[in-house]
Design a protein around this motif. Structure first.
Motif: not given
Length: 210
Positions: A148-166
């Protein structure tokens, strides 16, 4: 006054746990033998049964403690609501990767056990599953606010954590191939972990770039 019997019991228990962890990680649950664990711990087979009764109880204890350590680390990252999204992501990556690097055989072991005995492993990870919705909710709120503040684009937190774990886990699952292809790059544990922390953080931040 310190009770020496209590200290001795604690020391013996720790020796058995350490020996059992190595036995399970190298041979799996089905291949592990209580006689081998007792021998590695320097105790009699009868003493092993006195402390843990069965191989199942010992296995459950080890996995439960690993899950507890992992969960505590992850929850510490999200407990500080003052962290920016960037700081939160860095904290999660670092804590998770520190856990994996301290237990390098665990990812491969768990994958093997999941396929051979999914119900048992699933039950042991019940605490992690129970806390997952709250964990994802906190991260999602941080993502939504930052988007909302324009710092990042909106993504699904679950998918983001899956990316990190992978990103964090893959090198340890495929370590023989990784080391051969990349010139034994994992030999220096500390250097490799620091390289992966930076690389994984940069990769995730590029994904979030608005």
């Amino acid at each position: 006054m310190i009770d020496n019997n209590v200290n001795n019991d604690k020391n013996t228990e720790e020796l058995i746990l350490k020996a059992a962890e190595q036995e399970f990680m190298t041979k799996g649950f089905a291949g592990a033998r209580t006689t081998s664990i007792a021998e590695a711990a320097g105790v009699t087979h009868a003493m092993f049964h006195y402390y843990f009764r069965t191989k199942e109880r010992l296995f459950d204890r080890i996995i439960a403690e690993k899950v507890k350590i992992l969960m505590e680390g992850l929850m510490m990252s999200v407990s500080d609501r003052d962290l920016s999204l960037e700081e939160l992501i860095k904290s999660i990556i670092n804590r998770h990767l520190d856990f994996i690097s301290s237990n390098p055989e665990l990812p491969h072991f768990l994958i093997s056990e999941i396929y051979s005995n999914p119900n048992k492993i699933g039950a042991l990870f019940a605490n992690l599953v129970t806390n997952a919705p709250m964990f994802f909710k906190i991260i999602q709120e941080k993502i939504d606010l930052s988007a909302k503040e324009g710092v990042c684009r909106r993504v699904d937190a679950r998918m983001l954590m899956l990316d990190i774990a992978s990103l964090n886990i893959l090198p340890y699952i495929a370590s023989p191939i990784v080391n051969r292809l990349l010139g034994d790059c994992m030999a220096n544990k500390e250097e490799f972990v620091e390289m992966r922390k930076k690389e994984n953080f940069d990769t995730i931040m590029r994904k979030l770039k608005p």
